[in-house]
Write an enzyme that holds these catalytic residues in place. Structure first.
Site, PDB file in Angstrom:
ATOM      1  N   LYS A 187    -106.163 -89.103  40.560  1.00 25.48           N
ATOM      2  CA  LYS A 187    -104.076 -89.821  41.205  1.00 25.48           C
ATOM      3  C   LYS A 187    -103.432 -88.577  40.755  1.00 25.48           C
ATOM      4  O   LYS A 187    -103.061 -87.966  39.689  1.00 25.48           O
ATOM      5  CB  LYS A 187    -104.034 -90.744  41.250  1.00 25.48           C
ATOM      6  CG  LYS A 187    -102.940 -91.947  42.210  1.00 25.48           C
ATOM      7  CD  LYS A 187    -104.004 -92.694  43.754  1.00 25.48           C
ATOM      8  CE  LYS A 187    -103.039 -92.574  44.059  1.00 25.48           C
ATOM      9  NZ  LYS A 187    -103.145 -93.439  45.359  1.00 25.48           N
TER      10      LYS A 187
ATOM     11  N   ASP B 297    -101.012 -90.650  50.301  1.00 24.15           N
ATOM     12  CA  ASP B 297    -100.801 -91.738  49.343  1.00 24.15           C
ATOM     13  C   ASP B 297     -98.832 -92.378  49.796  1.00 24.15           C
ATOM     14  O   ASP B 297     -98.516 -91.972  50.645  1.00 24.15           O
ATOM     15  CB  ASP B 297    -100.686 -91.899  47.912  1.00 24.15           C
ATOM     16  CG  ASP B 297    -100.600 -93.782  47.484  1.00 24.15           C
ATOM     17  OD1 ASP B 297    -101.916 -94.221  47.433  1.00 24.15           O
ATOM     18  OD2 ASP B 297     -99.531 -94.449  46.604  1.00 24.15           O
TER      19      ASP B 297
HETATM   20  P1  NDP Z   1     -96.389 -95.773  52.485  1.00 25.84           P
HETATM   21  O1  NDP Z   1     -95.389 -94.627  51.887  1.00 25.84           O
HETATM   22  O2  NDP Z   1     -96.560 -95.246  54.316  1.00 25.84           O
HETATM   23  O3  NDP Z   1     -95.298 -96.859  52.763  1.00 25.84           O
HETATM   24  C1  NDP Z   1     -95.097 -97.916  51.297  1.00 25.84           C
HETATM   25  C2  NDP Z   1     -94.276 -99.196  51.953  1.00 25.84           C
HETATM   26  O4  NDP Z   1     -94.081 -99.979  50.874  1.00 25.84           O
HETATM   27  C3  NDP Z   1     -92.911 -97.933  52.772  1.00 25.84           C
HETATM   28  O5  NDP Z   1     -92.612 -99.357  53.119  1.00 25.84           O
HETATM   29  C4  NDP Z   1     -92.169 -98.421  51.385  1.00 25.84           C
HETATM   30  O6  NDP Z   1     -90.896 -98.257  51.613  1.00 25.84           O
HETATM   31  C5  NDP Z   1     -92.689 -99.862  50.886  1.00 25.84           C
HETATM   32  N1  NDP Z   1     -92.538 -99.112  48.746  1.00 25.84           N
HETATM   33  C6  NDP Z   1     -92.598 -98.205  48.585  1.00 25.84           C
HETATM   34  N2  NDP Z   1     -91.744 -98.100  47.132  1.00 25.84           N
HETATM   35  C7  NDP Z   1     -91.217 -99.899  47.496  1.00 25.84           C
HETATM   36  C8  NDP Z   1     -91.301-100.527  45.850  1.00 25.84           C
HETATM   37  N3  NDP Z   1     -90.850-100.279  45.228  1.00 25.84           N
HETATM   38  N4  NDP Z   1     -90.288-102.164  46.456  1.00 25.84           N
HETATM   39  C9  NDP Z   1     -90.491-101.832  47.092  1.00 25.84           C
HETATM   40  N5  NDP Z   1     -91.246-101.906  48.537  1.00 25.84           N
HETATM   41  C10 NDP Z   1     -91.623-100.321  48.579  1.00 25.84           C
HETATM   42  O7  NDP Z   1     -97.673 -95.302  52.061  1.00 25.84           O
HETATM   43  P2  NDP Z   1     -99.208 -96.428  52.175  1.00 25.84           P
HETATM   44  O8  NDP Z   1     -98.636 -96.920  53.559  1.00 25.84           O
HETATM   45  O9  NDP Z   1     -99.605 -95.168  52.278  1.00 25.84           O
HETATM   46  O10 NDP Z   1     -99.129 -96.814  50.861  1.00 25.84           O
HETATM   47  C11 NDP Z   1     -98.673 -98.367  50.286  1.00 25.84           C
HETATM   48  C12 NDP Z   1    -100.160 -98.830  49.373  1.00 25.84           C
HETATM   49  O11 NDP Z   1    -101.285 -98.622  49.718  1.00 25.84           O
HETATM   50  C13 NDP Z   1     -99.804 -98.249  48.273  1.00 25.84           C
HETATM   51  O12 NDP Z   1     -99.993 -98.676  46.921  1.00 25.84           O
HETATM   52  C14 NDP Z   1    -100.831 -97.483  48.224  1.00 25.84           C
HETATM   53  O13 NDP Z   1    -101.615 -96.964  46.500  1.00 25.84           O
HETATM   54  C15 NDP Z   1    -102.051 -98.188  48.839  1.00 25.84           C
HETATM   55  N6  NDP Z   1    -103.348 -98.109  49.377  1.00 25.84           N
HETATM   56  C16 NDP Z   1    -102.514 -96.853  49.919  1.00 25.84           C
HETATM   57  C17 NDP Z   1    -103.570 -96.125  50.649  1.00 25.84           C
HETATM   58  C18 NDP Z   1    -103.982 -95.182  52.208  1.00 25.84           C
HETATM   59  O14 NDP Z   1    -105.141 -94.842  52.852  1.00 25.84           O
HETATM   60  N7  NDP Z   1    -102.511 -94.656  52.283  1.00 25.84           N
HETATM   61  C19 NDP Z   1    -105.537 -95.445  50.167  1.00 25.84           C
HETATM   62  C20 NDP Z   1    -105.411 -97.093  49.490  1.00 25.84           C
HETATM   63  C21 NDP Z   1    -104.041 -97.601  49.166  1.00 25.84           C
HETATM   64  P3  NDP Z   1     -89.865 -97.314  52.017  1.00 25.84           P
HETATM   65  O15 NDP Z   1     -90.132 -96.760  53.060  1.00 25.84           O
HETATM   66  O16 NDP Z   1     -88.533 -97.750  51.973  1.00 25.84           O
HETATM   67  O17 NDP Z   1     -89.871 -96.681  50.274  1.00 25.84           O
END
Ligand code: NDP
Length: 454
Positions: free
Chosen positions: A130, A170
């Site tokens: 990561k 991510d």
């Molecule tokens: P995005 O950046 O697209 O979305 C993340 C979302 O979470 C946004 O709505 C963001 O809000 C919110 N967020 C981030 N930090 C916080 C926080 N501290 N408190 C509350 N809300 C928060 O990311 P992904 O959709 O790619 O990833 C989301 C999760 O899924 C993560 O845990 C990631 O590790 C996991 N994941 C992702 C994969 C992928 O294919 N992308 C694969 C496997 C797991 P804001 O826009 O306001 O920051």
């Protein structure tokens, strides 16, 4: 070789804490896994003798580097970048890159550790890694993001490669950022290779990659419900997250397609509640908001009558049947888990990585809620990334329906492996946490045993 004295779980965890001071997220992730693994390896001498768990909990390497870039006002900005290469026993390191101000070495070490088990669970040959930076893409211009990505890759390129380490997206890293980083890698190395996944379709990306994590988390939910004679159709669902990347919006899309009624979405500012349900048309609007206009989820409540915005809050107090936390780590604590259970939530599938803290996991465990941990439920994304690597290596592009079917099959396989290792004799209830931990661990551990002490 001499048999070492067995340490117990507490001694082991004390050692992890001592060796990783101030790295709470990493210690938490190791603790969650160790609780189950200790039970599993109790009577398996060779895992103790070769100190397998201790070795998995020590990353192969952590690379930390300076990332300098110039903002639109000609100020020089300095950020820190990392790549954590946790374990490559079963394949090249693989795992996303996160750009978010909350990124620290501890967060990336926890994610790389989790990724090792997750990748193993997919059945594909991928190790765990990561990376990321404390850079905040929010509010930055397109050119600022481009300059940052180029500078990040100018250091990262020497640590990655299509048989070495293959990063992906991510939080904060979607198709746009992958494009900028791939372009810089190609420019520096003069190589067009499959060094990143999540690429655009024009330059080696795979169909279905964008949807895969969210869809996969819903397929996992579907598998858990089917096993107990239930279904998604007609269920009220809470989803958190709504980023421009991947997970939440696609989870909501698949839930809706399968007859579920999604009533919440969130971002780091708060959550929206739409009691009428976020149907396909509203979701298309939300996707445009987050992916194209890069707006805030609060705008949803201004657009759709009946919807409300709850600033600074999380969605878990809204009554539901199913919950899919898809935003970030530790967004669902013990009190929230208790509320979900008390209000009748029957199943939770983690789209995000470690969104439920240890207390919350124990609440679901005690209530015998169907609970799918992220390392199993969100593995669909990395699985399709693995398929992107295969397509790149063979210079082929597979068809969409082929990939959709493979995703369904892979998620079914992960579910079944969790059932195999997550059941105890005489009890039909499955601990998906234990099943995922043990099934993920076993394959990596057995490969490490085969290599001896390296
Ligand atoms: P995005 O950046 O697209 O979305 C993340 C979302 O979470 C946004 O709505 C963001 O809000 C919110 N967020 C981030 N930090 C916080 C926080 N501290 N408190 C509350 N809300 C928060 O990311 P992904 O959709 O790619 O990833 C989301 C999760 O899924 C993560 O845990 C990631 O590790 C996991 N994941 C992702 C994969 C992928 O294919 N992308 C694969 C496997 C797991 P804001 O826009 O306001 O920051």
């Amino acid at each position: 070789m001499a048999v070492t004295d067995h340490v117990d779980l507490n001694q082991f965890l004390d050692g992890v804490k001592r060796r990783n001071p101030g790295q709470d997220e990493f210690v938490q992730a190791v603790q969650e896994v160790a609780e189950d693994i200790f039970e599993f390896i109790q009577d398996k001498e060779e895992y103790h003798e070769y100190q397998i768990l201790r070795r998995i909990a020590e990353p192969d390497r952590v690379v930390s580097f300076r990332v300098c870039w110039e903002d639109d006002n000609n100020n020089i900005r300095v950020q820190r970048g990392w790549r954590v290469q946790n374990n490559n026993a079963i394949g090249p390191y693989k795992g996303g890159i996160r750009f978010h101000p909350s990124v620290t070495e501890s967060v990336l070490k926890f994610l790389a550790f989790e990724q090792t088990f997750k990748n193993s669970l997919t059945g594909l040959p991928m190790g765990g890694g990561k990376g990321g930076s404390n850079f905040n893409p929010r509010g930055k211009s397109e050119h600022e993001v481009m300059r940052f990505c180029q500078s990040f890759m100018t250091e990262l390129y020497r640590h990655v490669g299509d048989d070495v380490d293959v990063p992906a997206g991510d939080i904060g890293v979607g198709g746009r950022e992958i494009g900028f980083m791939f372009g810089q890698y190609k420019r520096i190395t003069n190589q067009f290779s499959g060094v990143l996944t999540g690429k655009g379709l024009e330059f080696g990306g795979s169909l279905v990659r964008t949807e895969a994590t969210g869809y996969g988390a819903v397929y996992f939910m579907q598998n858990m419900l089917e096993r107990v004679g239930n279904a998604i159709d007609g269920k009220t669902c809470l989803v958190s997250g709504s980023g421009s990347g991947n997970v939440a919006l696609h989870a909501a899309e698949k839930l809706t397609q399968l007859g579920g009624k999604v009533v919440t979405l969130s971002d780091s500012g708060g959550f929206i509640h739409d009691p009428d349900g976020i149907d396909a048309a509203k979701l298309a609007w939300a996707k445009d908001l987050k992916e194209v206009r890069r707006g805030r989820i609060s705008e949803y409540a201004d657009e759709f009558t009946g919807a409300t915005y709850h600033e600074g809050e999380r969605p878990w107090d809204v009554p539901c049947d199913l919950a899919l936390p898809c935003a970030t780590q530790n967004e669902l604590g013990g009190a929230a888990a208790r509320k979900l259970v008390d209000q009748g939530c029957i199943a939770v599938s983690e789209g995000a990585n470690m969104p439920t803290n240890i207390e919350g996991v124990h609440v679901f465990k005690d209530a015998r809620t169907l609970f799918a941990p992220g390392k199993a439920a969100n593995a669909g994304g990395v699985a399709v990334s693995g398929l992107e690597m295969s397509q790149n290596a063979s210079r082929m592009s597979w068809k969409e329906d082929e990939l959709q079917n493979l995703l369904v099959e892979i998620m079914r396989g992960i579910h079944d492996r969790c059932v195999e290792y997550g059941r105890t004799a005489g009890d039909d209830h499955v601990s998906y946490v234990r099943g995922a931990n043990i099934a993920g661990f076993k394959k990596v551990a057995d490969a490490m045993l085969a290599y001896g002490v390296v």
